[in-house]
Write a protein that holds these residues in place. Structure first.
Motif, PDB file in Angstrom:
ATOM      1  N   ILE A 235       0.839  -1.205   0.000  1.00 16.49           N
ATOM      2  CA  ILE A 235       0.000   0.000   0.000  1.00 16.49           C
ATOM      3  C   ILE A 235       0.872   1.253   0.000  1.00 16.49           C
ATOM      4  O   ILE A 235       0.661   2.182  -0.799  1.00 16.49           O
ATOM      5  N   GLY A 236       1.856   1.292   0.895  1.00 17.81           N
ATOM      6  CA  GLY A 236       2.707   2.478   1.023  1.00 17.81           C
ATOM      7  C   GLY A 236       3.479   2.790  -0.243  1.00 17.81           C
ATOM      8  O   GLY A 236       3.510   3.939  -0.703  1.00 17.81           O
ATOM      9  N   LEU A 237       4.107   1.765  -0.849  1.00 12.41           N
ATOM     10  CA  LEU A 237       4.906   1.989  -2.052  1.00 12.41           C
ATOM     11  C   LEU A 237       4.034   2.404  -3.242  1.00 12.41           C
ATOM     12  O   LEU A 237       4.412   3.266  -4.033  1.00 12.41           O
ATOM     13  N   THR A 238       2.856   1.787  -3.357  1.00 12.23           N
ATOM     14  CA  THR A 238       1.970   2.103  -4.480  1.00 12.23           C
ATOM     15  C   THR A 238       1.469   3.542  -4.410  1.00 12.23           C
ATOM     16  O   THR A 238       1.537   4.295  -5.385  1.00 12.23           O
ATOM     17  N   ILE A 239       0.972   3.935  -3.228  1.00  9.03           N
ATOM     18  CA  ILE A 239       0.424   5.294  -3.086  1.00  9.03           C
ATOM     19  C   ILE A 239       1.538   6.338  -3.138  1.00  9.03           C
ATOM     20  O   ILE A 239       1.398   7.385  -3.777  1.00  9.03           O
ATOM     21  N   ALA A 240       2.672   6.064  -2.486  1.00  9.33           N
ATOM     22  CA  ALA A 240       3.790   7.013  -2.516  1.00  9.33           C
ATOM     23  C   ALA A 240       4.315   7.198  -3.940  1.00  9.33           C
ATOM     24  O   ALA A 240       4.660   8.316  -4.342  1.00  9.33           O
ATOM     25  N   GLY A 241       4.351   6.110  -4.708  1.00 12.09           N
ATOM     26  CA  GLY A 241       4.808   6.214  -6.095  1.00 12.09           C
ATOM     27  C   GLY A 241       3.919   7.106  -6.933  1.00 12.09           C
ATOM     28  O   GLY A 241       4.405   7.912  -7.752  1.00 12.09           O
ATOM     29  N   MET A 242       2.599   7.008  -6.743  1.00 12.92           N
ATOM     30  CA  MET A 242       1.676   7.871  -7.483  1.00 12.92           C
ATOM     31  C   MET A 242       1.779   9.316  -7.016  1.00 12.92           C
ATOM     32  O   MET A 242       1.752  10.257  -7.814  1.00 12.92           O
ATOM     33  N   TYR A 243       1.911   9.521  -5.689  1.00 17.70           N
ATOM     34  CA  TYR A 243       1.940  10.876  -5.149  1.00 17.70           C
ATOM     35  C   TYR A 243       3.177  11.637  -5.624  1.00 17.70           C
ATOM     36  O   TYR A 243       3.108  12.820  -5.974  1.00 17.70           O
ATOM     37  N   THR A 244       4.323  10.960  -5.639  1.00 15.55           N
ATOM     38  CA  THR A 244       5.569  11.624  -6.035  1.00 15.55           C
ATOM     39  C   THR A 244       5.729  11.744  -7.544  1.00 15.55           C
ATOM     40  O   THR A 244       6.629  12.433  -8.018  1.00 15.55           O
ATOM     41  N   GLY A 245       4.863  11.082  -8.292  1.00 11.88           N
ATOM     42  CA  GLY A 245       4.976  11.116  -9.740  1.00 11.88           C
ATOM     43  C   GLY A 245       5.913  10.059 -10.292  1.00 11.88           C
ATOM     44  O   GLY A 245       6.168  10.019 -11.504  1.00 11.88           O
ATOM     45  N   PHE A 246       6.439   9.190  -9.417  1.00 12.41           N
ATOM     46  CA  PHE A 246       7.332   8.135  -9.886  1.00 12.41           C
ATOM     47  C   PHE A 246       6.575   7.116 -10.731  1.00 12.41           C
ATOM     48  O   PHE A 246       7.111   6.558 -11.679  1.00 12.41           O
ATOM     49  N   PHE A 247       5.305   6.871 -10.346  1.00  9.68           N
ATOM     50  CA  PHE A 247       4.431   5.972 -11.093  1.00  9.68           C
ATOM     51  C   PHE A 247       3.268   6.762 -11.676  1.00  9.68           C
ATOM     52  O   PHE A 247       2.761   7.690 -11.039  1.00  9.68           O
ATOM     53  N   THR A 248       2.820   6.385 -12.841  1.00 16.24           N
ATOM     54  CA  THR A 248       1.476   6.749 -13.276  1.00 16.24           C
ATOM     55  C   THR A 248       0.514   5.764 -12.595  1.00 16.24           C
ATOM     56  O   THR A 248       0.951   4.718 -12.097  1.00 16.24           O
ATOM     57  N   PRO A 249      -0.790   6.056 -12.552  1.00 17.02           N
ATOM     58  CA  PRO A 249      -1.716   5.086 -11.948  1.00 17.02           C
ATOM     59  C   PRO A 249      -1.639   3.697 -12.577  1.00 17.02           C
ATOM     60  O   PRO A 249      -1.728   2.683 -11.870  1.00 17.02           O
ATOM     61  N   VAL A 250      -1.463   3.627 -13.898  1.00 25.01           N
ATOM     62  CA  VAL A 250      -1.368   2.321 -14.567  1.00 25.01           C
ATOM     63  C   VAL A 250      -0.107   1.595 -14.114  1.00 25.01           C
ATOM     64  O   VAL A 250      -0.133   0.399 -13.794  1.00 25.01           O
ATOM     65  N   GLU A 251       1.014   2.319 -14.071  1.00 29.26           N
ATOM     66  CA  GLU A 251       2.268   1.704 -13.626  1.00 29.26           C
ATOM     67  C   GLU A 251       2.176   1.285 -12.153  1.00 29.26           C
ATOM     68  O   GLU A 251       2.688   0.233 -11.766  1.00 29.26           O
ATOM     69  N   ALA A 252       1.504   2.101 -11.345  1.00 31.06           N
ATOM     70  CA  ALA A 252       1.344   1.768  -9.925  1.00 31.06           C
ATOM     71  C   ALA A 252       0.531   0.493  -9.753  1.00 31.06           C
ATOM     72  O   ALA A 252       0.845  -0.350  -8.899  1.00 31.06           O
TER      73      ALA A 252
END
Length: 451
Positions: free
Chosen positions: A249-266
């Motif tokens: 949960i933490g890595l997925t949401i943090a990745g989207m928030y920081t822009g490291f992931f797009t929602p699809v990539e997350a």
């Protein structure tokens, strides 16, 4: 010759008649959208003076083009990949038992309080919602874990079942919410921003639910007796057991928030990480993987069929100009923006008594979104308001789909007892709506700070 507005009204009547007869929501929208587009186009062509034969030909061309084009657009939309991937992630977490670890961690810290098991159920539902994005999955998974425990400690049936039913609705608000994904696609908003907008309201609503439980057991201690107190070693073990699910949960949401992931990539990252953890812990078998694949395909195909229905139905609504007339009517009322918002919320609450959440979303957005845009409402904030009202519908009689889910888990508890148990949580949702209206930044703070 009929006006296109008349065609639109007849189409809506036919749609609600079909729904009342228990037709599939998706197929009802496809049928009404197709034949409504055919008839509305014919009427427009006749109004322009075209011969009846040419008007009929043009109607068929437009309807068939709309059916094929919109179906392809819905099925080929890249952003919709988040739906099967997040569903897969939630299903993997469910069959591998990660949700059990989450409940045990919540119970270790809250179980010794009066009503602590019910509060732990809310916390567990919130955590599982952040992994599955499904209210039904959260209600089923946590209900199977929590209800036997609450019965063992002689919890009141209304409080126990109400907590599971209400806690399950958090899956529609806390990201990755399936409802938010559909709202984003239909309104052309950012999925990532909507996900972030749901985090603070989701946490606040979870706390309000826990507050409701505390208030009930304070007034009537016998509703939820205190459980055994966990020592420090038990709490440490419980936290370690919950670490896999909290990490995902933490890595997925943090990745989207920081822009490291797009929602699809997350969603892809979350699904792969959940699979790897379940595999490493040896909690997957071929039978479980087969079950996960079937559940994921079934849920995905259902949602995609509903979306295709919406994509076919929305152009028909636009063609009939009913949304435009609704905007003109409501904006002319002397009740101001807040009054119109109250009317929209009341209509959603009424529809929620007999329509399922996603169905209500795709049916109403073609009419409601032009109103929101005309009044200058922030569409990300409005999306959170709509999602919370849809949550209320999930536990409202007589349909209340989460109530029926809980009934299937606790068949000996009467429906009236379950509905009696959900009302305190229903009013907590009303309070959450008031807070969102008075303080819109509750929803808008995180999206505005995203990279």
């Amino acid at each position: 010759m009929m006006s296109v507005e008349t065609v639109g009204v007849l189409g809506l009547v036919c749609l609600f008649v079909m729904l009342a007869m228990r037709f599939s929501v998706a197929l009802s929208m496809i049928i009404v959208g197709f034949f409504g587009t055919l008839l509305a186009t014919q009427q427009k062509m006749l109004a322009l003076g075209l011969p009846a034969e040419r008007a009929a030909s043009q109607g068929w061309k437009t309807a068939l083009s709309n059916l094929s084009g919109e179906t392809f657009e819905a099925a080929s939309n890249y952003n919709l990949l988040v739906i099967p991937l997040f569903i897969l992630m939630g299903n993997l977490a469910g069959v591998s038992g990660m949700s059990n670890g989450l409940f045990r961690a919540a119970y270790a810290f809250l179980g010794h309080l009066r009503g602590g098991l019910a509060s732990a159920t809310i916390a567990g539902c919130a955590g599982f919602a952040a992994l599955s994005g499904s209210s039904l999955a959260a209600a089923v998974t946590m209900g199977r874990v929590a209800l036997p425990e609450m019965r063992r400690f002689r919890y009141d049936d209304g409080l126990a079942t109400g907590a599971v039913a209400a806690g399950g609705t958090l899956g529609f608000l806390i990201p990755p919410s399936g409802g938010m994904i559909i709202y984003a696609i239909l309104t052309e908003q950012s999925i990532g921003q909507l996900f972030m907008a749901g985090i603070i309201p989701g946490i606040l609503l979870s706390l309000l639910f826990i507050g409701v439980i505390s208030l009930q057991v304070w007034r009537r201690p016998g509703l939820g007796p205190a459980g055994a107190r966990s020592d420090l070693a038990e709490k440490r073990r419980a936290l370690i057991g919950a670490a896999p699910i909290t990490t995902v949960i933490g890595l997925t949401i943090a990745g989207m928030y920081t822009g490291f992931f797009t929602p699809v990539e997350a969603s892809a990252f979350g699904a792969v990480l959940t699979f790897a953890i379940a595999l490493a812990e040896r909690k997957l078998s071929w039978r479980k993987m087969h079950l996960v694949a079937l559940q994921t395909m079934s849920a995905t195909s259902t949602i995609f069929l509903i979306l295709i229905g919406a994509f076919v139905f929305i152009p028909f609504m636009s063609l009939t100009e009913i949304p435009t007339r609704m905007v003109e009517f409501l904006t002319a009322l002397p009740i101001g923006s807040l009054g119109i918002l109250a009317v929209v919320i009341l209509v959603y609450i009424f529809l929620g008594t007999f329509l399922e959440g996603i169905a209500m979303l795709v049916l109403t957005l073609p009419v409601v979104m032009p109103i929101a845009a005309a009044l200058g409402w922030d569409l990300v904030w409005f999306g959170i308001v709509v999602v919370i009202v849809l949550e209320m519908g999930m536990i409202s009689p007589p349909v209340g789909i989460n109530v029926f889910i809980v009934k299937s888990i606790a068949p000996d508890v009467p429906m009236l007892r379950i509905f009696a148990g959900i009302w305190p949580f229903w009013f907590a949702m009303i309070l959450m709506l008031v807070l969102l209206i008075v303080f819109p930044q509750i929803a808008l703070f995180l999206p505005q700070t995203m990279f």
